[in-house]
Write an enzyme that holds these catalytic residues in place. Structure first.
Site, mmCIF file in Angstrom:
data_model
loop_
_atom_site.group_PDB
_atom_site.id
_atom_site.type_symbol
_atom_site.label_atom_id
_atom_site.label_comp_id
_atom_site.label_asym_id
_atom_site.label_seq_id
_atom_site.Cartn_x
_atom_site.Cartn_y
_atom_site.Cartn_z
ATOM 1 N N GLY A 11 1.096 -1.548 0.116
ATOM 2 C CA GLY A 11 0.153 0.364 0.436
ATOM 3 C C GLY A 11 0.653 1.299 -0.137
ATOM 4 O O GLY A 11 0.288 2.261 -0.823
ATOM 5 N N ASP A 64 8.609 5.384 8.074
ATOM 6 C CA ASP A 64 7.931 4.832 8.892
ATOM 7 C C ASP A 64 6.519 5.602 9.640
ATOM 8 O O ASP A 64 6.712 7.086 9.842
ATOM 9 C CB ASP A 64 8.570 4.811 10.867
ATOM 10 C CG ASP A 64 8.357 3.563 12.129
ATOM 11 O OD1 ASP A 64 7.805 2.805 11.518
ATOM 12 O OD2 ASP A 64 7.872 3.982 12.830
ATOM 13 N N LYS A 162 -6.346 10.556 -1.952
ATOM 14 C CA LYS A 162 -5.473 10.496 -0.377
ATOM 15 C C LYS A 162 -4.267 11.346 -0.919
ATOM 16 O O LYS A 162 -3.811 11.879 1.156
ATOM 17 C CB LYS A 162 -5.457 8.745 0.201
ATOM 18 C CG LYS A 162 -4.752 8.742 1.251
ATOM 19 C CD LYS A 162 -4.717 7.470 1.546
ATOM 20 C CE LYS A 162 -3.566 6.933 2.511
ATOM 21 N NZ LYS A 162 -3.198 5.664 2.749
ATOM 22 N N HIS A 167 -0.917 12.451 5.937
ATOM 23 C CA HIS A 167 0.040 12.572 5.733
ATOM 24 C C HIS A 167 1.599 12.184 5.049
ATOM 25 O O HIS A 167 2.553 12.745 4.970
ATOM 26 C CB HIS A 167 0.172 11.036 7.191
ATOM 27 C CG HIS A 167 -0.086 10.200 7.006
ATOM 28 N ND1 HIS A 167 -1.496 9.870 6.407
ATOM 29 C CD2 HIS A 167 0.395 8.646 7.194
ATOM 30 C CE1 HIS A 167 -1.342 8.654 6.459
ATOM 31 N NE2 HIS A 167 -0.016 7.946 6.540
ATOM 32 N N ARG A 168 1.570 10.840 4.362
ATOM 33 C CA ARG A 168 2.374 10.907 3.626
ATOM 34 C C ARG A 168 3.029 11.282 2.242
ATOM 35 O O ARG A 168 3.772 11.741 1.990
ATOM 36 C CB ARG A 168 2.045 9.133 3.558
ATOM 37 C CG ARG A 168 3.264 8.322 1.735
ATOM 38 C CD ARG A 168 2.927 6.934 1.879
ATOM 39 N NE ARG A 168 3.568 6.712 3.481
ATOM 40 C CZ ARG A 168 1.862 5.738 4.019
ATOM 41 N NH1 ARG A 168 1.231 5.899 4.262
ATOM 42 N NH2 ARG A 168 2.365 5.453 5.379
HETATM 43 P P1 IMP Z 1 5.721 1.234 9.246
HETATM 44 O O1 IMP Z 1 5.141 2.354 9.189
HETATM 45 O O2 IMP Z 1 4.882 -0.176 8.711
HETATM 46 O O3 IMP Z 1 5.710 -0.073 10.986
HETATM 47 O O4 IMP Z 1 3.109 1.186 9.698
HETATM 48 C C1 IMP Z 1 2.542 1.510 11.032
HETATM 49 C C2 IMP Z 1 1.202 0.937 10.437
HETATM 50 O O5 IMP Z 1 0.451 1.530 10.341
HETATM 51 C C3 IMP Z 1 0.854 -0.541 9.645
HETATM 52 O O6 IMP Z 1 0.268 -1.151 10.125
HETATM 53 C C4 IMP Z 1 0.601 0.276 8.158
HETATM 54 O O7 IMP Z 1 -0.238 -0.799 7.616
HETATM 55 C C5 IMP Z 1 -0.788 1.661 8.988
HETATM 56 N N1 IMP Z 1 -0.702 2.630 8.135
HETATM 57 C C6 IMP Z 1 0.783 3.702 8.191
HETATM 58 N N2 IMP Z 1 0.432 4.063 6.923
HETATM 59 C C7 IMP Z 1 -1.066 4.081 6.896
HETATM 60 C C8 IMP Z 1 -1.993 4.878 5.977
HETATM 61 O O8 IMP Z 1 -1.210 5.727 5.583
HETATM 62 N N3 IMP Z 1 -3.236 4.142 5.698
HETATM 63 C C9 IMP Z 1 -3.384 3.355 6.992
HETATM 64 N N4 IMP Z 1 -2.725 2.582 7.800
HETATM 65 C C10 IMP Z 1 -1.721 3.688 7.378
#
Ligand code: IMP
Length: 185
Positions: A11, A64, A162, A167-168
């Site tokens: 994703g 992250d 989105k 945030h991203r």
């Molecule tokens: P990590 O940065 O991969 O450790 O993500 C932390 C958690 O937040 C993971 O389970 C991701 O699926 C979730 N996450 C990160 N970014 C998003 C987003 O943009 N939308 C929804 N969930 C997110």
């Protein structure tokens, strides 16, 4: 310029590919294992990961991210991946069942290292709310239970929508500004 996004999250990868496309950067997915510590902030996690990766790679992006829920004092935050894996979205909804204060935010911290350049970190956040029930089919992770406008969940937005507010998406804009100012594009 091609840039390796080191992630196992499909994703995230799709969002990077789209967000970076218009900036003259071609994102491709890489899987390089690196040290992911448990720390209090996303910046610490990313900083540590970058130091480890720089021993092995000369350019990369890592990301992250986390969901911070006000009523839970910012939980799951840096524990987001573990909480999604163990409790899932239904479990998170249970934690705020019947709670009227549903403010939350997503945060994204990007670590970037380009060939011959100093590494840097950029961060951005997106304020919103935890919905009462999951909605929508798109996106990934917590998208079905998060809404920034209180109307549509992130899962109900297309990727362009989105990326424009998330945030991203906002962190990638900062990343592009930083790369441009360093004359790497
Ligand atoms: P990590 O940065 O991969 O450790 O993500 C932390 C958690 O937040 C993971 O389970 C991701 O699926 C979730 N996450 C990160 N970014 C998003 C987003 O943009 N939308 C929804 N969930 C997110």
């Amino acid at each position: 310029m091609r840039i390796k996004i080191i992630t196992s999250n499909a994703g995230k990868m799709r969002e990077y590919a789209q967000a970076l496309e218009g900036l003259g950067l071609e994102a491709f997915q890489g899987s390089v294992p690196y040290d992911e510590i448990q720390a209090d902030t996303l910046e610490e996690v990313v900083g540590h990961g970058m130091r480890d990766l720089m021993l092995k790679e000369d350019s990369f992006i890592i990301d992250d991210s986390g969901l911070f829920i006000d009523h839970l004092n910012g939980f799951p935050g840096v524990y987001s991946a573990y909480v999604l894996k163990t409790l899932g979205n239904q479990g998170v909804l249970k934690l705020v069942e019947g709670v009227s204060e549903r403010d939350a935010r997503f945060e994204c911290c990007i670590g970037c290292k380009l060939p011959g350049k100093e590494p840097f970190i950029v961060s951005a956040s997106c304020e919103g709310f935890i919905l009462d029930a999951p909605r929508g089919e798109g996106g990934f992770g917590f998208d079905p239970i998060f809404s920034s406008d209180g109307v549509r969940s992130f899962s109900e937005l297309d990727m362009g929508e989105k990326n424009a507010i998330s945030h991203r998406g906002l962190a990638v804009k900062k990343l592009a500004e930083r790369i441009e100012s360093e004359g790497s594009l």
